[in-house]
Design a protein around this motif. Structure first.
Motif, PDB file in Angstrom:
ATOM      1  N   GLN A 272       0.827  -1.213   0.000  1.00  0.00           N
ATOM      2  CA  GLN A 272       0.000   0.000   0.000  1.00  0.00           C
ATOM      3  C   GLN A 272       0.861   1.264   0.000  1.00  0.00           C
ATOM      4  OE1 GLN A 272      -0.962  -2.808   2.023  1.00  0.00           O
ATOM      5  NE2 GLN A 272      -2.256  -3.168   0.220  1.00  0.00           N
ATOM      6  N   ASP A 273       2.150   1.114  -0.311  1.00  0.00           N
ATOM      7  CA  ASP A 273       3.090   2.230  -0.418  1.00  0.00           C
ATOM      8  C   ASP A 273       3.311   2.921   0.927  1.00  0.00           C
ATOM      9  OD1 ASP A 273       4.928   3.593  -1.937  1.00  0.00           O
ATOM     10  OD2 ASP A 273       3.542   5.156  -2.580  1.00  0.00           O
ATOM     11  N   ARG A 274       3.250   2.160   1.998  1.00  0.00           N
ATOM     12  CA  ARG A 274       3.499   2.711   3.329  1.00  0.00           C
ATOM     13  C   ARG A 274       4.855   2.213   3.829  1.00  0.00           C
ATOM     14  NH1 ARG A 274      -2.215   0.524   5.556  1.00  0.00           N
ATOM     15  NH2 ARG A 274      -1.035  -1.363   5.031  1.00  0.00           N
ATOM     16  N   THR A 275       5.710   3.134   4.240  1.00  0.00           N
ATOM     17  CA  THR A 275       7.017   2.754   4.757  1.00  0.00           C
ATOM     18  C   THR A 275       6.840   1.954   6.036  1.00  0.00           C
ATOM     19  OG1 THR A 275       8.062   4.724   3.817  1.00  0.00           O
ATOM     20  CG2 THR A 275       9.230   3.614   5.597  1.00  0.00           C
ATOM     21  N   ARG A 276       7.425   0.753   6.059  1.00  0.00           N
ATOM     22  CA  ARG A 276       7.285  -0.118   7.229  1.00  0.00           C
ATOM     23  C   ARG A 276       8.620  -0.396   7.914  1.00  0.00           C
ATOM     24  NH1 ARG A 276       2.076  -2.064   7.413  1.00  0.00           N
ATOM     25  NH2 ARG A 276       2.624  -2.298   9.617  1.00  0.00           N
ATOM     26  N   LEU A 277       9.701  -0.156   7.224  1.00  0.00           N
ATOM     27  CA  LEU A 277      11.018  -0.362   7.826  1.00  0.00           C
ATOM     28  C   LEU A 277      11.973   0.670   7.242  1.00  0.00           C
ATOM     29  CD1 LEU A 277      12.819  -3.647   8.616  1.00  0.00           C
ATOM     30  CD2 LEU A 277      14.047  -1.912   7.302  1.00  0.00           C
ATOM     31  N   ARG A 278      12.812   1.244   8.115  1.00  0.00           N
ATOM     32  CA  ARG A 278      13.728   2.287   7.665  1.00  0.00           C
ATOM     33  C   ARG A 278      15.085   2.110   8.346  1.00  0.00           C
ATOM     34  NH1 ARG A 278      10.584   7.098   7.914  1.00  0.00           N
ATOM     35  NH2 ARG A 278      10.915   7.104  10.165  1.00  0.00           N
ATOM     36  N   LEU A 279      16.118   2.084   7.553  1.00  0.00           N
ATOM     37  CA  LEU A 279      17.493   2.048   8.041  1.00  0.00           C
ATOM     38  C   LEU A 279      18.041   3.466   7.963  1.00  0.00           C
ATOM     39  CD1 LEU A 279      20.026   0.330   8.840  1.00  0.00           C
ATOM     40  CD2 LEU A 279      20.536   0.205   6.384  1.00  0.00           C
ATOM     41  N   THR A 280      18.529   3.989   9.079  1.00  0.00           N
ATOM     42  CA  THR A 280      18.950   5.381   9.100  1.00  0.00           C
ATOM     43  C   THR A 280      20.063   5.590  10.120  1.00  0.00           C
ATOM     44  OG1 THR A 280      18.154   7.676   9.267  1.00  0.00           O
ATOM     45  CG2 THR A 280      17.254   6.078  10.829  1.00  0.00           C
ATOM     46  N   VAL A 281      20.493   6.829  10.225  1.00  0.00           N
ATOM     47  CA  VAL A 281      21.446   7.256  11.243  1.00  0.00           C
ATOM     48  C   VAL A 281      20.799   8.397  12.019  1.00  0.00           C
ATOM     49  CG1 VAL A 281      23.723   8.254  11.696  1.00  0.00           C
ATOM     50  CG2 VAL A 281      23.436   6.581   9.850  1.00  0.00           C
ATOM     51  N   THR A 282      20.782   8.280  13.333  1.00  0.00           N
ATOM     52  CA  THR A 282      20.113   9.279  14.164  1.00  0.00           C
ATOM     53  C   THR A 282      20.913  10.587  14.187  1.00  0.00           C
ATOM     54  OG1 THR A 282      21.277   8.671  16.195  1.00  0.00           O
ATOM     55  CG2 THR A 282      19.301   7.404  15.624  1.00  0.00           C
ATOM     56  N   PRO A 283      20.288  11.688  14.628  1.00  0.00           N
ATOM     57  CA  PRO A 283      21.023  12.960  14.742  1.00  0.00           C
ATOM     58  C   PRO A 283      22.240  12.864  15.646  1.00  0.00           C
ATOM     59  CG  PRO A 283      18.663  13.345  14.867  1.00  0.00           C
ATOM     60  CD  PRO A 283      18.856  11.861  14.891  1.00  0.00           C
ATOM     61  N   GLU A 284      22.213  11.922  16.607  1.00  0.00           N
ATOM     62  CA  GLU A 284      23.363  11.737  17.490  1.00  0.00           C
ATOM     63  C   GLU A 284      24.481  10.922  16.833  1.00  0.00           C
ATOM     64  OE1 GLU A 284      19.676  12.595  19.471  1.00  0.00           O
ATOM     65  OE2 GLU A 284      20.226  10.826  18.286  1.00  0.00           O
ATOM     66  N   GLY A 285      24.202  10.370  15.659  1.00  0.00           N
ATOM     67  CA  GLY A 285      25.211   9.593  14.953  1.00  0.00           C
ATOM     68  C   GLY A 285      25.115   8.104  15.152  1.00  0.00           C
ATOM     69  N   TYR A 286      24.021   7.606  15.761  1.00  0.00           N
ATOM     70  CA  TYR A 286      23.852   6.172  16.003  1.00  0.00           C
ATOM     71  C   TYR A 286      23.173   5.510  14.804  1.00  0.00           C
ATOM     72  CZ  TYR A 286      24.559   7.734  20.833  1.00  0.00           C
ATOM     73  OH  TYR A 286      25.064   8.313  21.970  1.00  0.00           O
ATOM     74  N   GLY A 287      23.648   4.339  14.417  1.00  0.00           N
ATOM     75  CA  GLY A 287      22.942   3.558  13.416  1.00  0.00           C
ATOM     76  C   GLY A 287      21.659   3.003  13.993  1.00  0.00           C
ATOM     77  N   ALA A 288      20.568   3.032  13.208  1.00  0.00           N
ATOM     78  CA  ALA A 288      19.275   2.606  13.743  1.00  0.00           C
ATOM     79  C   ALA A 288      18.425   1.946  12.664  1.00  0.00           C
ATOM     80  CB  ALA A 288      18.521   3.797  14.326  1.00  0.00           C
ATOM     81  N   ILE A 289      17.617   0.980  13.109  1.00  0.00           N
ATOM     82  CA  ILE A 289      16.586   0.374  12.269  1.00  0.00           C
ATOM     83  C   ILE A 289      15.242   0.705  12.899  1.00  0.00           C
ATOM     84  CG2 ILE A 289      15.670  -1.761  11.291  1.00  0.00           C
ATOM     85  CD1 ILE A 289      18.423  -2.980  11.551  1.00  0.00           C
ATOM     86  N   GLU A 290      14.383   1.359  12.139  1.00  0.00           N
ATOM     87  CA  GLU A 290      13.073   1.779  12.648  1.00  0.00           C
ATOM     88  C   GLU A 290      11.968   0.943  12.012  1.00  0.00           C
ATOM     89  OE1 GLU A 290      14.201   6.529  13.263  1.00  0.00           O
ATOM     90  OE2 GLU A 290      13.047   5.885  11.509  1.00  0.00           O
TER      91      GLU A 290
END
Length: 255
Positions: free
Chosen positions: A218-236
């Motif tokens: 349905q074109d809805r983001t369900r998982l996101r790999l990113t880097v937080t503003p503090e510089g931490y790697g994160a999976i949301e």
């Protein structure tokens, strides 16, 4: 280098010494021969093992059948012209079908034999398939600030696309293929613009935040790999409303 032996051959003692020396050398040669045979067998086994591990490749006979020209033209000694100025250049195949267009104002998209309006002008190159339908292109879009774009298409929809926006936002998208819907009112031609989800998007936002997003049907983001503003790697992990319901950021939790 080994010093040569002095061998006495004129006396009984000398003859005995000669026989002893020759026998000793025969034994040495025999041992060397046995060692050479063993090494050859070992190397042969290793070579056989290497051949089985080697990547699969076409045989010489197969390559011969594929060769068109062993000395193809790869350069032009004298150009026909130092400079060509044109508003549009069309490259055609041997059947006369336009397969590529270079233009400062590329033609509106042609899909399954019908030409539709383009949202904005793009200066650059357009690629066409054997039927004359647009299948991709690259160029610069005439929007405020300018935008660099590149796309490769499904038969009636963008498949993958790159976009460099004037504010610095950079995106690479992969879209799900649409079902081949045909419209009877348009002589049963393919319908362009069928809405499909962007299943994968890689992005570096204008503020520098990187992200790779995976979306559902349905074109809805369900998982996101990113880097937080503090510089931490994160999976949301996100719910259907786009809310982050769980975040994995092990480094952020380290005291």
């Amino acid at each position: 280098m080994a010093r040569p032996r002095a061998v006495l051959i004129g006396t009984r003692c000398g003859k005995h010494l000669l026989r002893t020396t020759l026998a000793h050398e025969r034994d040495q040669m025999k041992q060397i021969g046995q060692f050479a045979i063993a090494m050859a067998a070992l190397l042969g086994a290793d070579a056989w093992a290497d051949s089985t591990d080697a990547p699969k490749r076409p045989s010489a006979e197969q390559l011969q059948r594929l060769i068109v020209d062993r000395s193809p033209q790869t350069r032009v000694d004298t150009p026909d012209s130092e400079r060509i100025t044109a508003r549009r250049i069309d490259i055609v195949d041997d059947k006369g079908v336009i397969r590529m267009t270079l233009s400062g104002q590329t033609p509106a998209p042609i899909i399954d034999g019908i030409q539709y309006k383009r949202a904005f002008n793009v200066a650059g190159m357009v690629l066409y398939d054997e039927t004359g339908s647009e299948r991709g292109g690259l160029g610069t879009a005439d929007i405020d600030g300018g935008m660099a774009v590149l796309a490769l298409d499904h038969p009636a929809m963008d498949a993958i696309g790159w976009r460099v926006s004037p504010d610095g936002d950079v995106r690479f998208s992969i879209n799900q293929a649409p079902p081949p819907i045909r419209e009877p009112a348009l002589d049963n031609k393919l319908v362009p613009g069928v809405q499909v989800p962007t299943r994968i998007e890689m992005r570096v936002a204008a503020d520098g935040t990187p992200a790779i997003a995976l979306s559902d049907a349905q074109d809805r983001t369900r998982l996101r790999l990113t880097v937080t503003p503090e510089g931490y790697g994160a999976i949301e992990f996100l719910d259907a409303q786009g809310k982050v319901v769980h975040t994995l950021a092990p480094e952020a939790q380290t005291p």
